[in-house]
Motif scaffolding. Structure first.
Motif, PDB file in Angstrom:
ATOM      1  N   ASN A 449      88.869  -0.982  28.557  1.00 28.68           N
ATOM      2  CA  ASN A 449      89.542  -1.618  29.699  1.00 28.68           C
ATOM      3  C   ASN A 449      91.029  -1.279  29.795  1.00 28.68           C
ATOM      4  OD1 ASN A 449      87.218  -2.909  30.539  1.00 28.68           O
ATOM      5  ND2 ASN A 449      87.550  -4.614  29.121  1.00 28.68           N
ATOM      6  N   VAL A 450      91.507  -0.411  28.898  1.00 30.59           N
ATOM      7  CA  VAL A 450      92.944  -0.116  28.890  1.00 30.59           C
ATOM      8  C   VAL A 450      93.230   1.151  29.685  1.00 30.59           C
ATOM      9  CG1 VAL A 450      94.959   0.316  27.435  1.00 30.59           C
ATOM     10  CG2 VAL A 450      93.041  -0.995  26.550  1.00 30.59           C
ATOM     11  N   LYS A 451      94.219   1.040  30.550  1.00 29.76           N
ATOM     12  CA  LYS A 451      94.696   2.248  31.244  1.00 29.76           C
ATOM     13  C   LYS A 451      96.108   2.508  30.725  1.00 29.76           C
ATOM     14  CE  LYS A 451      95.702   3.559  35.778  1.00 29.76           C
ATOM     15  NZ  LYS A 451      96.279   2.852  36.880  1.00 29.76           N
ATOM     16  N   TRP A 452      96.258   3.604  29.977  1.00 27.64           N
ATOM     17  CA  TRP A 452      97.596   3.907  29.442  1.00 27.64           C
ATOM     18  C   TRP A 452      98.475   4.357  30.595  1.00 27.64           C
ATOM     19  CZ3 TRP A 452      97.992   1.696  25.063  1.00 27.64           C
ATOM     20  CH2 TRP A 452      96.925   1.664  24.168  1.00 27.64           C
ATOM     21  N   LEU A 453      99.621   3.746  30.729  1.00 28.65           N
ATOM     22  CA  LEU A 453     100.465   4.034  31.892  1.00 28.65           C
ATOM     23  C   LEU A 453     101.393   5.218  31.621  1.00 28.65           C
ATOM     24  CD1 LEU A 453     101.345   0.361  32.893  1.00 28.65           C
ATOM     25  CD2 LEU A 453      99.663   1.888  33.950  1.00 28.65           C
ATOM     26  N   ASP A 454     101.661   5.926  32.692  1.00 32.89           N
ATOM     27  CA  ASP A 454     102.527   7.089  32.586  1.00 32.89           C
ATOM     28  C   ASP A 454     103.987   6.624  32.677  1.00 32.89           C
ATOM     29  OD1 ASP A 454     103.341   9.654  32.433  1.00 32.89           O
ATOM     30  OD2 ASP A 454     103.004  10.117  34.550  1.00 32.89           O
ATOM     31  N   LEU A 455     104.382   5.851  31.688  1.00 28.44           N
ATOM     32  CA  LEU A 455     105.708   5.232  31.690  1.00 28.44           C
ATOM     33  C   LEU A 455     106.305   5.423  30.319  1.00 28.44           C
ATOM     34  CD1 LEU A 455     105.187   1.630  33.068  1.00 28.44           C
ATOM     35  CD2 LEU A 455     106.651   3.357  34.077  1.00 28.44           C
ATOM     36  N   ARG A 456     107.618   5.423  30.245  1.00 29.42           N
ATOM     37  CA  ARG A 456     108.281   5.423  28.945  1.00 29.42           C
ATOM     38  C   ARG A 456     109.569   4.620  29.070  1.00 29.42           C
ATOM     39  NH1 ARG A 456     109.927  10.463  26.690  1.00 29.42           N
ATOM     40  NH2 ARG A 456     107.949  11.458  27.160  1.00 29.42           N
ATOM     41  N   GLU A 457     110.169   4.343  27.921  1.00 34.49           N
ATOM     42  CA  GLU A 457     111.458   3.697  28.011  1.00 34.49           C
ATOM     43  C   GLU A 457     112.467   4.717  28.520  1.00 34.49           C
ATOM     44  OE1 GLU A 457     114.069   3.389  24.698  1.00 34.49           O
ATOM     45  OE2 GLU A 457     114.653   1.344  25.206  1.00 34.49           O
ATOM     46  N   GLU A 458     113.269   4.332  29.484  1.00 36.71           N
ATOM     47  CA  GLU A 458     114.456   5.109  29.851  1.00 36.71           C
ATOM     48  C   GLU A 458     115.554   4.084  29.899  1.00 36.71           C
ATOM     49  OE1 GLU A 458     112.923   8.747  32.576  1.00 36.71           O
ATOM     50  OE2 GLU A 458     114.474   7.479  33.459  1.00 36.71           O
ATOM     51  N   SER A 459     116.435   4.153  28.896  1.00 40.88           N
ATOM     52  CA  SER A 459     117.257   2.979  28.591  1.00 40.88           C
ATOM     53  C   SER A 459     118.367   2.698  29.592  1.00 40.88           C
ATOM     54  CB  SER A 459     117.844   3.133  27.191  1.00 40.88           C
ATOM     55  OG  SER A 459     118.720   4.230  27.190  1.00 40.88           O
ATOM     56  N   VAL A 460     118.610   3.623  30.521  1.00 36.76           N
ATOM     57  CA  VAL A 460     119.757   3.433  31.410  1.00 36.76           C
ATOM     58  C   VAL A 460     119.438   2.477  32.566  1.00 36.76           C
ATOM     59  CG1 VAL A 460     119.250   5.624  32.522  1.00 36.76           C
ATOM     60  CG2 VAL A 460     121.475   4.649  32.838  1.00 36.76           C
ATOM     61  N   GLY A 461     120.402   1.607  32.835  1.00 36.53           N
ATOM     62  CA  GLY A 461     120.227   0.638  33.912  1.00 36.53           C
ATOM     63  C   GLY A 461     120.569   1.248  35.260  1.00 36.53           C
ATOM     64  N   VAL A 462     121.188   0.439  36.104  1.00 37.10           N
ATOM     65  CA  VAL A 462     121.499   0.912  37.461  1.00 37.10           C
ATOM     66  C   VAL A 462     122.383   2.162  37.374  1.00 37.10           C
ATOM     67  CG1 VAL A 462     123.565  -0.559  37.671  1.00 37.10           C
ATOM     68  CG2 VAL A 462     122.321   0.119  39.735  1.00 37.10           C
ATOM     69  N   ARG A 463     122.136   3.116  38.245  1.00 37.25           N
ATOM     70  CA  ARG A 463     122.975   4.313  38.229  1.00 37.25           C
ATOM     71  C   ARG A 463     123.089   4.889  39.630  1.00 37.25           C
ATOM     72  NH1 ARG A 463     118.504   7.709  35.113  1.00 37.25           N
ATOM     73  NH2 ARG A 463     117.275   8.297  36.918  1.00 37.25           N
ATOM     74  N   LYS A 464     124.163   5.657  39.796  1.00 44.57           N
ATOM     75  CA  LYS A 464     124.367   6.370  41.055  1.00 44.57           C
ATOM     76  C   LYS A 464     123.466   7.591  41.027  1.00 44.57           C
ATOM     77  CE  LYS A 464     128.454   7.686  43.736  1.00 44.57           C
ATOM     78  NZ  LYS A 464     127.681   7.662  44.949  1.00 44.57           N
ATOM     79  N   GLU A 465     122.867   7.920  42.137  1.00 43.44           N
ATOM     80  CA  GLU A 465     121.957   9.070  42.183  1.00 43.44           C
ATOM     81  C   GLU A 465     122.525  10.149  43.096  1.00 43.44           C
ATOM     82  OE1 GLU A 465     119.130   9.485  40.602  1.00 43.44           O
ATOM     83  OE2 GLU A 465     118.780   7.459  39.859  1.00 43.44           O
ATOM     84  N   PRO A 466     122.273  11.421  42.793  1.00 40.84           N
ATOM     85  CA  PRO A 466     122.656  12.468  43.740  1.00 40.84           C
ATOM     86  C   PRO A 466     121.744  12.383  44.968  1.00 40.84           C
ATOM     87  CG  PRO A 466     121.502  13.398  41.846  1.00 40.84           C
ATOM     88  CD  PRO A 466     121.622  11.917  41.591  1.00 40.84           C
ATOM     89  N   PHE A 467     122.326  12.407  46.133  1.00 39.96           N
ATOM     90  CA  PHE A 467     121.518  12.285  47.352  1.00 39.96           C
ATOM     91  C   PHE A 467     120.486  13.416  47.449  1.00 39.96           C
ATOM     92  CE2 PHE A 467     121.029  13.338  51.952  1.00 39.96           C
ATOM     93  CZ  PHE A 467     120.203  12.266  52.243  1.00 39.96           C
ATOM     94  N   ALA A 468     120.875  14.594  46.960  1.00 36.28           N
ATOM     95  CA  ALA A 468     119.987  15.760  47.088  1.00 36.28           C
ATOM     96  C   ALA A 468     118.620  15.495  46.461  1.00 36.28           C
ATOM     97  CB  ALA A 468     120.645  16.972  46.433  1.00 36.28           C
ATOM     98  N   SER A 469     118.584  14.695  45.391  1.00 34.27           N
ATOM     99  CA  SER A 469     117.310  14.473  44.698  1.00 34.27           C
ATOM    100  C   SER A 469     116.346  13.626  45.541  1.00 34.27           C
ATOM    101  CB  SER A 469     117.559  13.801  43.351  1.00 34.27           C
ATOM    102  OG  SER A 469     118.134  12.524  43.553  1.00 34.27           O
ATOM    103  N   LEU A 470     116.873  12.956  46.560  1.00 36.61           N
ATOM    104  CA  LEU A 470     116.037  12.054  47.354  1.00 36.61           C
ATOM    105  C   LEU A 470     115.840  12.528  48.782  1.00 36.61           C
ATOM    106  CD1 LEU A 470     117.670   8.712  46.178  1.00 36.61           C
ATOM    107  CD2 LEU A 470     115.469   9.630  45.452  1.00 36.61           C
ATOM    108  N   ALA A 471     116.706  13.488  49.208  1.00 36.03           N
ATOM    109  CA  ALA A 471     116.762  13.860  50.625  1.00 36.03           C
ATOM    110  C   ALA A 471     115.387  14.186  51.194  1.00 36.03           C
ATOM    111  CB  ALA A 471     117.708  15.042  50.788  1.00 36.03           C
TER     112      ALA A 471
END
Ligand SMILES: Nc1ncnc2c1ncn2[C@@H]1O[C@H](COP(=O)(O)OP(=O)(O)OP(=O)(O)O)[C@@H](O)[C@H]1O
Ligand SMILES: C[C@@](O)(CCOP(=O)(O)O)CC(=O)O
Length: 474
Positions: A449-471
């Protein structure tokens, strides 16, 4: 018109897993360990124009969800400075968005940092797929759903906290750029951002919670110690009457509260090098508020036995935290020694008992810390089970006990817990990085019944993002 990058205000905030500290985190005397996850929610703010220039608007778009558009008109009182934030379509509700807009604009107004006339803004939200159940594993990034956000099943990663935090950061950045010659950077205003996001989140929820999810969204992986609930409850409800006295009282209390020192514990604490957090979705679901009530009743009525379990659980949480910090320090002090031991763990097929034996055989601080890490997770589980039996709240239910015990036998597993409030939602393991694939591949019937999630710890909190990565997604 396409705006250039400096005119876009892009921020992201992470989801959370409360590895140690469920229930105890509600009380300011306890420390908890909350890890930030690789799933993030992005907010991109840019100037827009309103149909009526006399009535500026804030529009928030979340196009991955049906009806994901919330528009508000803004009107500022000449006498008090209070900004009324009114939904353009009153039936279209998103309490977290509404509260973030109201809190940020009124704080800026109260501090004289809101440009006149108030500029209009559009904020686009993008949410990583892990926050919501997906129809299959093979869906595009920022997958679109056929339902409204409130109807899409959540995975419990703290979407409202990540949304509130990234939206608050984007609005603060956008409006500061309009009002100040030299707007403060995110780092310079992180505590203000944290306090604003906590107030907005509590306003939307209609109660003051422990705030660990918002703190994690802002500061990342931390040892969290909560603020006093009275700090937030000192702010009166957002005035709806147009009464100048209420408006001024609200603005005064908001400014004073946001600018004060909340004494929140946010010491850095991450998963040590070459170890990974592995989250397993068990897809059952639990009722957190009901469980909290049961635990509180048990603590009140359970006498010395309940108190002793409570205190011992606090100690076990603290012991895990100091093991995590100690391992981090050892890895930095003696990388070769640390890597050697991690290699040994990774190469052996040992589960947590074998890892503990290996640690004990070392006769070193590093070895002792490994033993401490394994023991503290076992202790946390022991006390959570006592709490389960005592309170009747299914924190570590029998099914999860069997599952976690089976996980402890898998190669490279230091231990595992039921994160947060526990229940049937998920399990969270601490695993040697090199053995993660072997753990995921475990085929025993306990894991069906377990689905291993494609997640990991990424310890950084809120951050500014480059717009290009989301455009390309906007
Ligand atoms: N991508 C998004 N766009 C717009 N609103 C969002 C988004 N993600 C979350 N929200 C807001 O947050 C609400 C979900 O908050 P809720 O507290 O119920 O869940 P959660 O924070 O994910 O829960 P948990 O604390 O169990 O992880 C949504 O109904 C919506 O109002
Ligand atoms: C039980 C509690 O301490 C933790 C709940 O955590 P989660 O939502 O299950 O991740 C409640 C709270 O702190 O808000």
């Amino acid at each position: 018109m396409t705006l250039s990058e400096p005119e876009k205000h892009c921020f992201s905030a992470p989801g959370k897993a409360l590895f140690a500290g469920g229930y105890l985190v509600l009380y300011p005397e306890n420390s908890s360990f909350v890890t930030a996850l690789s799933a993030r929610i992005y907010a991109v703010a840019a100037e827009s124009s309103s149909l009526d220039p006399a009535l500026p608007t804030v529009t928030v778009l979340s196009p991955q969800f049906q009806e994901g558009e919330w528009s508000y008109t803004l009107s500022k009182s000449d006498s008090t400075g209070f900004v009324t934030v009114a939904a353009l379509v009153p039936s279209r509700k998103n309490p977290f968005v509404h509260a973030a807009v109201t809190t940020v604009l009124n704080y800026l107004s109260a501090t004289g940092a809101l440009a006149t006339p108030i500029p209009s803004v559009t904020v686009n939200i993008l949410s990583d797929n892990a926050y919501h159940s997906q129809p299959s594993e093979d869906v595009p990034k920022f997958n679109k759903h056929a339902q409204a956000i409130s109807d899409v099943p959540k995975t419990g990663l703290g979407s409202s906290a990540a949304l509130t935090t990234s939206l608050t950061a984007a609005l603060l950045s956008y409006y500061s750029s309009k009002a100040a010659d030299k707007p403060l950077s995110l780092e310079e205003r992180k505590d203000v951002l944290h306090n604003l996001a906590q107030v907005a989140h509590c306003t939307a929820q209609g109660k003051v919670g422990s705030g660990f999810d918002v703190a994690c969204a802002v500061y990342g992986s931390i040892v969290y110690r909560r603020f006093l609930a009275s700090i937030i409850s000192a702010i009166p409800a957002v005035p709806t009457t147009g009464d100048a006295g209420f408006e001024s009282a609200y603005l005064d209390a908001l400014r004073t509260t946001i600018d004060s020192d909340w004494s929140v514990g946010t010491g850095k604490c991450t998963v040590p090098p070459r170890m990974r957090l592995l989250m397993g979705d068990v897809s059952g679901g639990s009722e957190t508020p009901a469980m909290v009530q049961m635990v509180q009743r048990w603590r009140k009525e359970g006498g010395a036995t309940a108190e002793s379990t409570w205190v011992s659980l606090g100690k076990a949480n603290q012991s895990l935290i100091s093991a995590m910090i100690g391992l981090q320090v050892e890895a930095e002090k003696d990388p070769a020694g640390y890597n050697g031991v991690l290699d040994q763990i990774s190469d052996s097929a040992a589960g947590c008992a074998g890892i503990k034996a290996l640690g004990a055989s070392k006769g070193s601080l590093l070895g002792d810390l490994l033993v401490q890490a394994v023991d503290s997770m076992a202790d946390i589980r022991f006390h959570l089970r006592a709490m389960t039996t005592g309170s009747g709240a299914q924190i570590e239910p029998v099914e999860q006990t069997k599952l976690l015990d089976a996980c402890n036998e898998l190669p490279g597993v230091f231990g595992g817990v039921v994160p947060g409030a526990g229940g049937y939602d998920a399990i969270c393991l601490l695993v040697a990085e090199a053995t993660v694939d072997r753990v995921r591949a475990a085929t025993g019937s306990e894991f069906k019944n377990v689905k291993w999630l494609d997640l990991r710890e990424e310890s950084v909190g809120v951050r500014k993002e480059p717009f290009a990565s989301l455009a390309e997604y906007l």
